[in-house]
Scaffold this active site. Structure first.
Site, short mmCIF file in Angstrom:
data_model
loop_
_atom_site.label_atom_id
_atom_site.label_comp_id
_atom_site.label_asym_id
_atom_site.label_seq_id
_atom_site.Cartn_x
_atom_site.Cartn_y
_atom_site.Cartn_z
N LYS A 1 -18.57 23.77 -0.04
CA LYS A 1 -19.53 23.73 0.68
C LYS A 1 -19.69 22.80 1.83
CE LYS A 1 -22.09 24.30 -2.87
NZ LYS A 1 -21.46 24.27 -4.20
N VAL B 1 -19.84 -1.16 26.21
CA VAL B 1 -20.01 -1.39 24.63
C VAL B 1 -20.32 -2.99 24.29
CG1 VAL B 1 -18.75 -1.43 22.84
CG2 VAL B 1 -18.37 0.52 24.25
N GLU C 1 0.83 -1.21 -0.08
CA GLU C 1 -0.03 0.03 -0.11
C GLU C 1 0.82 1.35 0.01
OE1 GLU C 1 -0.82 2.77 3.28
OE2 GLU C 1 -2.05 1.16 3.93
ZN LIG Z 1 1.20 2.79 6.68
#
Ligand SMILES: [Zn+2]
Length: 1024
Positions: A898, A362, A113
């Site tokens: 906007k 939770v 990545e």
């Molecule tokens: Zn990274």
């Protein structure tokens, strides 16, 4: 609280490029699944497109146009046409993440990545993509999770095609340049270093360590130098070759989802998508599905006690369950999350709080991966709670038993369904980049025509699946994790990558037996029907004379009230914001602590009541500020008054519960202490602000004043605090002027009647100011970090009082230098993962800041930043007119974008009110000034304020010295520095001597103060 998506949100907004290899990210869509592969493609005439979807189900409130496509290479695409969007955006999600890392190369998917950005065959320059995006008003990012790698960007709407041309090449012909590869390993390494002392990352990895080690769930996804460099070298593995193999194997069009949004028509977007993405190769990859749970029987027979970095205490109970994605149209997981996570009277949380054992809870599904999932219940533990872990689990099982005994309740399912449908119908418009990022991932899970509505529109009901999950919530199918500092002495094991200390303690059969055979508890019951579900969702009539901007409708010694009826978003929503000013709030650290605890106790006491409102889309927030406290109510307007009445009546008649006082004081005390374990770069920004502002009670001072904070002192203080108040408010949204007046009268009346509140004189409404650093000054403040090994610096150059010209020039300078700053200091010099440059504003003043967090010492970092600032002169002189104009246009596009949501517009107005500048049209005013700015103006501005010899340069550096970095001289020997660095690095200029700030109060006493800006509007002349 019901949690069905992200439990641990690991975000950190300071970096321009971040990656989050966290299995918890990307969970949202995994709730629901549908295999697109099962869909039969009906071939159209086109050779490139194999199927088109024209009827994509969308929110009634959504005016964007949608079209779904499946290209003949299998790529799934959602096109979004929005003629009004300021930003175009696109995202591509590859349905493969670090679960697919080769077992001898942890972090490879994440590394891929990182590397993908750095040059392609068509655009070989490593910063081509970033530069293009930056110069056209955009931003970009990516993340890697267990099953996904997601790339996204936004850009000025005219430049979608140009950006996509660069972007699409990542998936066609990336270079993975060998030079970049060596350097980028360092970037991945420092990203891991940044996370290493973060409890969220540590606990996530510990969870992976205490399960079946042959399961993909156990993988270490971030990677570091060891996994991506030294170990592969030892084994004779060439990482770049492996990277190429990984890309070759998995980056296949049939497991990619693409989404783009632009002003172009759907037909034009179709053309672009076909042009740029039909050549992505289809390798017919089958995504793996993991049917087995990572927790084996033996993993669930022991309780894991671990030691956190911060002083936190949690109990996490995790039950393995099957993947529930195929049930997305009934969402059985959310039914159980809703009930077990409820916070109203009779709830599990309510009972655990009554016992004094927990403060928050939770519950819900937690993302596993394709094929397996988890249901989780997490609570924090009080000082007493830590000794009652078994009792807490016992009560959890009592609640589960209650659910089993009452069976599936259709009315509760209908309530969830209705709330969800209303929320989808009146959905706010989302920010283009986050929208496409989310959608591109969802494309893997849902039929294309339902990709937006899936999970929101519940058409079915599956009591049988609910029952099946309930059966799995038992003591033989559960993992127990407890986190507390108290385990420090007994933790005999150490996790491999983060070094987290832990111990595994057997859970006896008797205990399990006890949990499996609990009796019903009569304190536990199902929630009442929710009275806060809005019944009226109509729009109020907007008068023709409706002003464009907020208008002052009341101004006297008690209050200043701003009002704006919305006519842009047309939703049945509104926000009421009220800022209460008290002369007592910040007198000394003790007073600040008292307001803080009062607010905490109040919010805590109201929670059982306000929780129902919150889940019905009506939120309330009360927080303390240096001037007093700030109340916000937002969401559906219909029942806001009911909630406001309850809040104010209770606030003005408040008595403290002694048990809650002790618990919340201890919680506050830990929060103050835990600040010391924060990231060094946060500290560098914090201390700079402490030094700049006239009065700041530091966390240390607040902590030292805690002995004075007693039940008696706070009880006595509350009436004093409420006895003199002034408030300033904004009512914005689906409200009429009459509504706003009624709300104001109600607030005033309640205060006057219940607490005999008196107004304040205008001269009492004092706001704090910033110190003025003298021209040509250079100050350094040093602070030793007690926990982290990394160091950080913030180098701040003060520009002075805010005004249209300087605001504009400062923003433009930052726009022009922030990308090169990142590129040189992070990508080229590899100083660390956190490298950031931006404008910062407070108390009417402003400046530019440069932040770096690194293994290197702050004085070295300072020299590198100075070398960069010096280099800007050359950069500016080489910049031609067209590039300069691109920067201007980029800034303009950013500023004039906007707001997408009513709430975002409210926040802009509210910011102007809190700063008391009231320039509601700031963006328009400053950007029209920008039109006349010449390059020469920026150069002069740079030479005055930023350049080392600048006549107006005023510098304040805050050094946060890492624990391992003992020696850090402030005097930088520039000659030695320049000699020691690599020849290709920028040279540091001669620096003037710095003054070291030893005593903060004495430093501030010597400084003059800047005035506060005058309001932009003549308030005295405002017609009410
Ligand atoms: Zn990274």
């Amino acid at each position: 609280m019901l949690r069905r998506k992200v439990l641990v949100i690991i975000t950190d907004t300071i970096c321009t490029r971040l990656s989050h290899p966290s299995s918890t990210l990307g969970v949202q869509c995994r709730l629901f699944s549908s295999s697109l592969n099962k869909m039969v493609a009906t071939h159209e005439n086109s050779k490139v497109i194999s199927r088109t979807y024209k009827n994509v189900q969308k929110s009634e409130n959504d005016d964007r146009k949608y079209k779904g496509l499946i290209l003949s290479n299998g790529l799934k695409i959602l096109l979004i046409s929005d003629p009004n969007t300021d930003k175009a955006a696109a995202a591509l999600d590859v349905n493969v993440g670090y679960a697919s890392d080769p077992s001898d190369l942890p972090g490879l998917a994440h590394f891929c990545e990182h590397m993908l950005f750095l040059g392609t065959k068509k655009y070989p320059n490593e910063d081509e993509y970033h530069k293009y995006i930056n110069q056209h008003g955009g931003s970009c990012n990516a993340y890697t999770s267990t099953d996904h790698t997601n790339y996204y960007f936004d850009v000025g709407h005219e430049h979608l095609k140009g950006a996509l041309d660069r972007f699409s090449q990542f998936f066609i012909d990336p270079l993975f340049d060998v030079c970049c590869s060596d350097r980028e390993v360092n970037a991945v390494h420092s990203e891991h270093e940044k996370n290493i002392m973060s409890d969220a990352w540590r606990l996530q990895m510990l969870d992976k360590t205490t399960c079946d080690q042959s399961h993909v769930f156990s993988k270490f996804g971030t990677g570091n130098k060891e996994t991506l460099d030294s170990l592969p070298k030892q084994k004779g593995l060439n990482v770049r070759d492996e990277l190429l193999k990984f890309h070759e194997k998995f980056y296949s069009s049939n497991i990619m989802g693409l989404s783009m949004i632009g002003r172009e028509s759907l037909d034009e977007l179709t053309e672009i998508a076909m042009d740029l993405f039909s050549s992505v190769v289809n390798k017919d990859v089958k995504v793996p599905v993991y049917q087995e749970s990572p927790y084996r029987k033996e993993d669930m027979e022991k309780r894991c006690n671990s030691v956190p970095v911060k002083d936190i205490r949690n109990l996490i109970v995790t039950f393995p369950i099957p993947d529930l994605q195929e049930y997305y149209d009934s969402n059985p997981g959310s039914y159980l999350g809703h009930l077990i996570g409820h916070e109203g009277p009779g709830s599990l949380l309510s009972e655990l709080k009554n016992q004094g054992w927990v403060n928050s809870l939770v519950a819900g599904q937690k993302g596993g991966s394709r094929g397996f999932d988890f249901f989780l219940i997490q609570v924090d533990l009080t000082e007493t709670g830590i000794y009652h872990v078994e009792d807490i689990i016992q009560i959890m099982f009592q609640y589960i038993k209650l659910l089993k005994s009452v069976g599936h309740q259709d009315w509760i399912h209908h309530e969830i369904r209705d709330i969800s449908a209303i929320s989808f119908r009146f959905k706010d418009k989302e920010k283009p980049s986050s929208y496409v990022s989310k959608v591109s991932q969802a494309l893997h899970y849902f039929p294309l025509d339902k990709v937006l509505s899936a999970g929101n529109i519940l058409t079915g009901s599956r009591p049988d699946v609910v029952q099946d999950i309930l059966e799995r919530l038992n003591a033989d199918n559960m993992k127990v994790d407890v986190v507390a500092k108290a385990f420090d002495g007994s933790a005999d094991l150490s996790e491999k990558w983060y070094g987290t200390k832990y111990a595994l303690v057997p859970i006896t059969n008797e205990t399990k037996e006890k949990w499996n055979n609990v009796e019903l508890n009569d304190k536990l019951r199902l929630p009442e029907p929710n009275e806060f579900i809005p019944s009226s969702l109509s729009q109020k009539l907007v008068p023709e004379s409706n002003p464009e901007l907020p208008k002052l409708i009341k101004m006297d010694n008690f209050s200043k009230v701003w009002f704006k009826q919305d006519s842009t978003f047309n939703l049945p929503k509104a926000t009421i914001s009220v800022d209460f000013y008290s002369p007592y709030a910040y007198v000394d650290p003790h007073h600040y602590n008292m307001v803080h605890l009062f607010v905490d106790l109040f919010v805590d006491a109201l929670n059982e009541y306000s929780y129902a409102a919150e889940i019905a889309g009506l939120g309330f927030k009360l927080s303390n500020t240096v001037y007093g406290m700030c109340l916000t109510i937002d969401g559906y307007e219909d029942k806001q008054m009911v909630l406001l009445e309850k809040i104010l009546t209770r606030l003005t008649n408040f008595t403290i519960d002694p048990q809650r006082f002790t618990i919340l004081k201890e919680l506050y005390q830990r929060a103050l202490q835990n600040f010391h374990a924060d990231q060094p770069y946060n500290h560098s920004a914090y201390y700079c602000q402490v030094l700049r502002s006239e009065v700041v009670w530091t966390k240390t001072k607040l902590y030292e004043a805690l002995p004075e904070l007693t039940l008696e002192s706070v009880s006595e203080f509350i009436p004093t605090f409420l006895s003199y108040l002034h408030f300033e408010s904004l009512m914005h949204g689906n409200l009429t002027k009459k509504d706003a007046s009624n709300i104001t009268s109600f607030i005033e009346k309640t205060l006057k009647e219940n607490t005999l509140t008196l107004p304040l004189l205008p001269s009492q409404l004092v706001r704090y100011r910033d110190i003025e650093l003298p021209p040509k000054s250079a100050y350094v403040y040093k602070y030793h970090h007690e926990v982290r090994d990394n160091s950080a610096i913030q180098l701040y150059l003060q520009v002075g009082l805010q005004n249209t010209r300087d605001n504009c020039l400062l923003d433009l300078t930052s726009q022009m230098i922030s990308e090169p700053f990142f590129n040189i200091l992070r990508t080229k010099e590899q100083l660390g993962y956190v490298v950031h440059c931006s404008v910062t504003r407070s108390n009417s003043t402003q400046g530019i800041r440069f932040i770096v967090q690194s293994e290197k010492s702050p004085n070295y970092l300072e020299a590198r930043i100075e070398a960069f600032i010096n280099h800007v002169e050359t950069m500016f002189s080489e910049m031609d007119e067209s590039e300069f104009n691109r920067h201007k246009a980029a800034l303009k596009a950013r500023r004039l974008e906007k707001p997408k949501k009513l709430k975002a517009q409210t926040l802009k107005y509210w910011g102007e009110i809190l700063s008391q500048q009231y320039m509601f049209e700031r963006d328009q005013i400053e950007m029209s000034y920008l039109d006349n700015v010449e390059k020469e103006d920026v150069v002069t501005f740079y030479k005055d304020f930023l350049h080392i010899n600048g006549g107006k340069r005023a510098k304040l550096s805050t050094y946060i010295i890492g624990k391992s970095n003992v020696e850090c001289p402030v005097v930088i020997n520039v000659e030695e520095h320049n000699k020691a660095i690599d020849d290709c690095l920028l040279k540091c200029p001669q620096l003037p001597a710095s003054h070291i700030i030893e005593d903060v109060s004495r430093f501030k006493q010597k400084m003059s103060l800047y005035p506060r800006c005058e309001p932009y509007i003549d308030l005295a002349g405002a017609t009410l």
